[in-house]
Design an enzyme around this catalytic site. Structure first.
Site, PDB file in Angstrom:
ATOM      1  N   LEU A 101     -10.034  -8.131   0.462  1.00  0.00           N
ATOM      2  CA  LEU A 101      -8.750  -8.013   1.236  1.00  0.00           C
ATOM      3  C   LEU A 101      -9.093  -6.655   2.452  1.00  0.00           C
ATOM      4  O   LEU A 101      -9.898  -6.090   2.241  1.00  0.00           O
ATOM      5  CB  LEU A 101      -7.512  -7.680   0.617  1.00  0.00           C
ATOM      6  CG  LEU A 101      -7.327  -6.426  -0.047  1.00  0.00           C
ATOM      7  CD1 LEU A 101      -5.869  -6.028  -0.058  1.00  0.00           C
ATOM      8  CD2 LEU A 101      -7.711  -6.234  -1.639  1.00  0.00           C
ATOM      9  N   CYS A 102      -8.447  -6.621   3.210  1.00  0.00           N
ATOM     10  CA  CYS A 102      -8.204  -5.498   4.370  1.00  0.00           C
ATOM     11  C   CYS A 102      -6.720  -5.395   4.559  1.00  0.00           C
ATOM     12  O   CYS A 102      -6.011  -5.742   3.780  1.00  0.00           O
ATOM     13  CB  CYS A 102      -9.141  -6.101   5.557  1.00  0.00           C
ATOM     14  SG  CYS A 102      -8.634  -7.358   6.569  1.00  0.00           S
ATOM     15  N   ARG A 103      -6.349  -4.697   5.848  1.00  0.00           N
ATOM     16  CA  ARG A 103      -5.112  -4.541   5.958  1.00  0.00           C
ATOM     17  C   ARG A 103      -4.580  -5.757   6.464  1.00  0.00           C
ATOM     18  O   ARG A 103      -3.415  -6.128   5.995  1.00  0.00           O
ATOM     19  CB  ARG A 103      -4.791  -3.599   7.178  1.00  0.00           C
ATOM     20  CG  ARG A 103      -3.524  -3.346   7.535  1.00  0.00           C
ATOM     21  CD  ARG A 103      -3.305  -2.156   8.698  1.00  0.00           C
ATOM     22  NE  ARG A 103      -3.889  -2.646   9.749  1.00  0.00           N
ATOM     23  CZ  ARG A 103      -3.151  -3.516  10.461  1.00  0.00           C
ATOM     24  NH1 ARG A 103      -2.004  -4.223  10.335  1.00  0.00           N
ATOM     25  NH2 ARG A 103      -3.876  -3.818  11.662  1.00  0.00           N
TER      26      ARG A 103
ATOM     27  N   LEU B  65      -3.431  -6.644   2.997  1.00  0.00           N
ATOM     28  CA  LEU B  65      -2.353  -5.925   2.247  1.00  0.00           C
ATOM     29  C   LEU B  65      -1.100  -6.187   2.935  1.00  0.00           C
ATOM     30  O   LEU B  65      -0.018  -5.846   2.084  1.00  0.00           O
ATOM     31  CB  LEU B  65      -3.025  -4.274   2.478  1.00  0.00           C
ATOM     32  CG  LEU B  65      -2.039  -3.613   1.754  1.00  0.00           C
ATOM     33  CD1 LEU B  65      -2.099  -3.923   0.286  1.00  0.00           C
ATOM     34  CD2 LEU B  65      -2.255  -2.047   2.234  1.00  0.00           C
TER      35      LEU B  65
END
Length: 169
Positions: free
Chosen positions: A58-60, A87
């Site tokens: 995952l990332c933002r 996120l």
């Protein structure tokens, strides 16, 4: 090959069953907020992911994992996914997120704020004081262009030395 995306609900269920949640954002982004179960492994230093069981990257916002999905797939031989919406989606779904508002803003956000303020100052001073102040805006613009072309940002390097970006002793 690219990785399939999964919903926050599916990712949460996999994590409850023992899957690894790997956040590929930089350490300063991770320090500010991250999924409670996530482990930080920044994309620029990420090596092969060999943990047993499924892995969810995952990332933002999900964009970084989507764009880098072929690279992430190459680093993982087993079952792996990208978290759809990152996120932001994890938080919106109500899953636990660790927030540290005392952590400094991410360096790139600091660069954006500083560059924007310097450019505005150059423009205002150029109109109100003397046209020579327009050179400040040109200098910052040239610096941003250089950073984009080379991948090295002098302003980010300078900001990283500031006291608010240093860990307390």
């Amino acid at each position: 090959m690219t990785l399939p995306t999964i919903s926050p609900a599916k990712a949460h269920e996999l994590v409850r069953q023992g899957a690894h949640l790997i956040d590929i954002r930089s350490a300063d982004e991770f320090a500010r907020s991250h999924a409670k179960a996530a482990e930080n492994r920044p994309l620029d230093t990420l090596g092969p992911v060999t943990e047993p069981g499924p892995v969810v990257f995952l990332c933002r916002s999900g964009m970084r994992t989507t764009v880098n999905s072929p690279r992430l797939a190459a680093l993982r031989e087993g079952e792996a996914y990208c978290l759809e919406g990152g996120l932001d989606a994890w938080r919106a779904a109500g899953y636990p997120v660790v927030e540290d508002s005392s952590a400094p803003l991410e360096i790139m956000r600091q660069v954006q704020i500083a560059a924007g303020l310097l450019i505005l100052a150059g423009v205002f001073l150029g109109f109100l004081v003397a046209p020579a102040w327009f050179a400040l805006s040109a200098f910052v613009g040239a610096g941003l262009t250089f950073a984009g072309v080379t991948g090295w940002c002098g302003m980010a390097s300078l900001l990283s030395l500031m006291p608010w970006n240093r860990a307390a002793a």
